[in-house]
Design an enzyme around this catalytic site. Sequence first.
Site, short mmCIF file in Angstrom:
data_model
loop_
_atom_site.label_atom_id
_atom_site.label_comp_id
_atom_site.label_asym_id
_atom_site.label_seq_id
_atom_site.Cartn_x
_atom_site.Cartn_y
_atom_site.Cartn_z
N GLY A 1 -24.58 4.29 -46.25
CA GLY A 1 -23.34 4.98 -46.56
C GLY A 1 -23.04 6.10 -45.59
O GLY A 1 -23.85 6.43 -44.71
N ARG B 1 -22.86 9.64 -44.05
CA ARG B 1 -23.76 10.80 -44.09
C ARG B 1 -25.11 10.49 -44.74
O ARG B 1 -25.74 11.36 -45.33
CB ARG B 1 -23.09 11.99 -44.80
CG ARG B 1 -21.75 12.40 -44.22
CD ARG B 1 -21.81 12.85 -42.80
NE ARG B 1 -22.62 14.06 -42.68
CZ ARG B 1 -23.01 14.60 -41.55
NH1 ARG B 1 -22.67 14.03 -40.42
NH2 ARG B 1 -23.72 15.69 -41.53
N SER B 2 -25.57 9.24 -44.60
CA SER B 2 -26.85 8.85 -45.19
C SER B 2 -28.03 9.07 -44.27
O SER B 2 -29.18 8.87 -44.67
CB SER B 2 -26.79 7.37 -45.61
OG SER B 2 -26.62 6.55 -44.47
N GLY B 3 -27.78 9.49 -43.01
CA GLY B 3 -28.86 9.70 -42.06
C GLY B 3 -29.01 8.57 -41.06
O GLY B 3 -29.99 8.53 -40.31
N THR C 1 -18.28 4.94 -30.00
CA THR C 1 -17.04 4.20 -30.27
C THR C 1 -15.96 5.06 -30.93
O THR C 1 -14.86 4.58 -31.13
CB THR C 1 -17.32 2.99 -31.19
OG1 THR C 1 -17.83 3.46 -32.44
CG2 THR C 1 -18.31 2.03 -30.55
N HIS D 1 -22.00 16.77 -30.67
CA HIS D 1 -22.98 15.68 -30.62
C HIS D 1 -23.33 15.31 -29.18
O HIS D 1 -24.50 15.04 -28.86
CB HIS D 1 -22.47 14.45 -31.36
CG HIS D 1 -22.43 14.62 -32.84
ND1 HIS D 1 -23.55 14.87 -33.59
CD2 HIS D 1 -21.40 14.57 -33.72
CE1 HIS D 1 -23.22 14.97 -34.87
NE2 HIS D 1 -21.92 14.80 -34.97
N ARG E 1 -27.09 15.47 -27.58
CA ARG E 1 -27.74 14.31 -26.94
C ARG E 1 -28.11 14.63 -25.49
O ARG E 1 -29.19 14.24 -25.03
CB ARG E 1 -26.84 13.08 -27.01
CG ARG E 1 -26.75 12.46 -28.38
CD ARG E 1 -26.06 11.12 -28.33
NE ARG E 1 -24.77 11.14 -27.67
CZ ARG E 1 -23.61 11.41 -28.25
NH1 ARG E 1 -23.56 11.68 -29.54
NH2 ARG E 1 -22.48 11.40 -27.56
N GLU F 1 -18.57 6.36 -23.45
CA GLU F 1 -17.55 6.29 -24.51
C GLU F 1 -16.75 5.02 -24.30
O GLU F 1 -16.06 4.87 -23.29
CB GLU F 1 -16.68 7.54 -24.46
CG GLU F 1 -17.54 8.77 -24.53
CD GLU F 1 -16.91 9.92 -25.26
OE1 GLU F 1 -15.84 9.74 -25.86
OE2 GLU F 1 -17.50 11.00 -25.22
#
Length: 180
Positions: free
Chosen positions: A10, A12-14, A35, A50, A54, A63
Amino acid sequence: MGKIILVTGGCRSGKSRFALERAEAAGPSRLYLATAPVFDREMEDRIARHRAERASRQWETCEEQLDLVRALRENPDVDAVLCDCLTLWINNHFYRSEQNATVLGEEEIATLTETLASEARRHPGVVIFVTNEVGLGIVPAEPLARRFRDCAGRCNQIMAAAADEVYFLVSGIPVKIKGP
C-alpha cells in the site's frame, strides 16, 4: 540473464525504502529509474529531496515517465536498477492516452508490461520494480478509476509472474510471497 524483484504494498508501506536497501545490497553501481511527473510545488520539493538523498548514497537517477524499456537498454552496466514505480508509469500512459484522445485498456498495458519484463530479464543486473497494490479496497465508483485499477492489477500480475522474488510490504515489514 538478470534477476527481477517486485516490491508491492500500500501507499507509504515502506516499499521504496525496502527496494533501495535491496538494490544497494546488489552492488555499488545503481540506477534509480524515476517515473514520477512533477505536477505541483509539493511534488517538485519531494522529488528534489529524494534525488539529493539518493545522490548522497551514490545513486544515479534517470527520470523516465514512459519508455522504461529504452532506459533499461541504455543502462546495461549497472549492478541494480530500481524502477519506482509501475503504478505511476501506468498513470503516465493513461495521461498520454488522454492527451491523444485514445483509450488505454488492459490489453495495451499487458503488452507494455510483458515487453518491460522481457527487457528486465535480459538486463545483466538486478532489476527491482516497485508498485502499489490497488486491489485491496472497494470497487471504485468511476469507470476511469475501475479501468486504472484493472490495468494496475494486470501489470502487477504479469510482473509478479516474471519476477524471481516478490515482496509485499505491510507497515514497513516485508513479507516474501515468492522466491527462494
